[in-house]
Write a protein that holds these residues in place. Structure first.
Motif, mmCIF file in Angstrom:
data_model
loop_
_atom_site.group_PDB
_atom_site.id
_atom_site.type_symbol
_atom_site.label_atom_id
_atom_site.label_comp_id
_atom_site.label_asym_id
_atom_site.label_seq_id
_atom_site.Cartn_x
_atom_site.Cartn_y
_atom_site.Cartn_z
ATOM 1 N N SER A 1 10.282 11.906 20.452
ATOM 2 C CA SER A 1 10.495 10.511 20.824
ATOM 3 C C SER A 1 11.907 10.344 21.351
ATOM 4 O O SER A 1 12.822 11.060 20.929
ATOM 5 C CB SER A 1 10.302 9.585 19.624
ATOM 6 O OG SER A 1 8.973 9.605 19.197
ATOM 7 N N LYS A 2 12.072 9.388 22.236
ATOM 8 C CA LYS A 2 13.384 9.140 22.813
ATOM 9 C C LYS A 2 13.479 7.686 23.236
ATOM 10 O O LYS A 2 12.515 7.107 23.733
ATOM 11 C CB LYS A 2 13.600 10.048 24.033
ATOM 12 C CG LYS A 2 14.976 9.953 24.614
ATOM 13 C CD LYS A 2 15.148 10.967 25.728
ATOM 14 C CE LYS A 2 16.569 10.923 26.243
ATOM 15 N NZ LYS A 2 16.789 11.884 27.315
ATOM 16 N N LYS A 3 14.659 7.109 22.997
ATOM 17 C CA LYS A 3 14.932 5.769 23.512
ATOM 18 C C LYS A 3 15.285 5.929 24.983
ATOM 19 O O LYS A 3 16.152 6.706 25.351
ATOM 20 C CB LYS A 3 16.102 5.116 22.781
ATOM 21 C CG LYS A 3 15.840 4.897 21.322
ATOM 22 C CD LYS A 3 15.486 3.469 21.074
ATOM 23 C CE LYS A 3 15.395 3.192 19.597
ATOM 24 N NZ LYS A 3 14.047 3.126 19.117
ATOM 25 N N LYS B 1 5.911 2.949 22.376
ATOM 26 C CA LYS B 1 5.653 2.286 21.096
ATOM 27 C C LYS B 1 6.238 0.869 21.036
ATOM 28 O O LYS B 1 5.574 -0.060 20.604
ATOM 29 C CB LYS B 1 6.225 3.108 19.945
ATOM 30 C CG LYS B 1 5.599 4.478 19.807
ATOM 31 C CD LYS B 1 4.188 4.335 19.362
ATOM 32 C CE LYS B 1 3.665 5.639 18.816
ATOM 33 N NZ LYS B 1 2.311 5.517 18.350
ATOM 34 N N ASP C 1 10.988 2.746 23.359
ATOM 35 C CA ASP C 1 10.833 3.919 22.518
ATOM 36 C C ASP C 1 9.607 4.674 23.033
ATOM 37 O O ASP C 1 8.485 4.178 22.936
ATOM 38 C CB ASP C 1 10.637 3.502 21.060
ATOM 39 C CG ASP C 1 10.547 4.690 20.120
ATOM 40 O OD1 ASP C 1 11.066 5.768 20.467
ATOM 41 O OD2 ASP C 1 9.954 4.534 19.047
ATOM 42 N N LYS D 1 7.266 8.200 23.264
ATOM 43 C CA LYS D 1 6.873 9.437 22.590
ATOM 44 C C LYS D 1 6.044 10.268 23.576
ATOM 45 O O LYS D 1 5.155 9.737 24.247
ATOM 46 C CB LYS D 1 6.035 9.125 21.355
ATOM 47 C CG LYS D 1 5.493 10.353 20.658
ATOM 48 C CD LYS D 1 4.600 9.957 19.494
ATOM 49 C CE LYS D 1 3.934 11.178 18.895
ATOM 50 N NZ LYS D 1 2.973 10.811 17.865
ATOM 51 N N GLU E 1 6.178 17.725 20.360
ATOM 52 C CA GLU E 1 6.245 16.284 20.572
ATOM 53 C C GLU E 1 7.652 15.823 20.275
ATOM 54 O O GLU E 1 8.430 16.504 19.619
ATOM 55 C CB GLU E 1 5.231 15.515 19.735
ATOM 56 C CG GLU E 1 5.444 15.554 18.243
ATOM 57 C CD GLU E 1 4.397 14.725 17.529
ATOM 58 O OE1 GLU E 1 4.809 13.825 16.776
ATOM 59 O OE2 GLU E 1 3.195 14.958 17.727
ATOM 60 N N THR F 1 1.735 10.571 26.782
ATOM 61 C CA THR F 1 2.916 9.734 26.582
ATOM 62 C C THR F 1 2.475 8.413 25.969
ATOM 63 O O THR F 1 1.435 7.867 26.353
ATOM 64 C CB THR F 1 3.627 9.460 27.929
ATOM 65 O OG1 THR F 1 3.922 10.697 28.558
ATOM 66 C CG2 THR F 1 4.904 8.681 27.732
#
Length: 174
Positions: free
Chosen positions: A162-164, A121, A149, A151, A160, A118
């Motif tokens: 990414s998510k807010k 970012k 943010d 990942k 893989e 994890t």
């Protein structure tokens, strides 16, 4: 709603007590608040170190079971802050936002023997502030919304994404 009511009640009570104290202090010739004002815009930079825990679970694969990973995360953070304060007598209200870049990450070997991890970012907050000024010191509480943010990855399948991630923040200081 209850918290807002308590804060408003405390400010009304504090404002009355401050007015009484101001009258007494003006008669004695002492200044209740140092000269100057906390009203105005401000900006700054911040740097630090963050840490935490992360875990992830993959869909079970034929013959492998679930690909689970749990591990510590850590890394440097750097960012900027902007805000504005309004002072009335000894009470201060403010609005502040910050945005930062993060090197906070972690990884481990998952159950199937591949690397999973994890990374955070970027992150930011938008907060309100309420405080009391005592001489040259501001004592305050702050709270509001937070977003990061994030990942996550699993090198076995490979996957893989990414998510807010939204949350909250609360703090205080002097």
């Amino acid at each position: 709603k209850v918290l807002i009511g308590l804060v408003v009640s405390a400010l009304v009570g504090l404002n009355g007590a401050t007015a009484s104290a101001d009258g007494y202090l003006k008669e004695s010739g002492r200044s209740p608040v140092a000269s100057g004002s906390w009203t105005g815009a401000y900006f700054g930079v911040s740097a630090g170190y963050g840490w935490g825990n992360s875990s992830q679970e993959s869909i079970p694969l034929a013959g492998f079971g679930a690909a689970d990973g749990s591990y510590r995360m850590s890394g440097a953070v750097i960012g900027g802050t902007v805000g504005y304060n309004w002072q009335r007598d000894r009470v201060l209200l403010g609005l502040e936002g910050d945005y930062g870049w993060s090197g906070v990450s972690g990884s481990a070997l998952c159950a199937e023997g591949s690397a999973c991890g994890t990374e955070m970012k970027t992150f930011g907050t938008l907060r309100g502030r309420i405080g009391v000024i005592s001489q040259d010191m501001l004592i305050y509480l702050t709270g509001g919304w937070a977003v990061a943010d994030v990942k996550a990855y699993d090198r076995f399948d490979p996957q893989e994404g990414s998510k807010k991630r939204w949350g909250w923040t609360i703090g205080g200081g002097l």
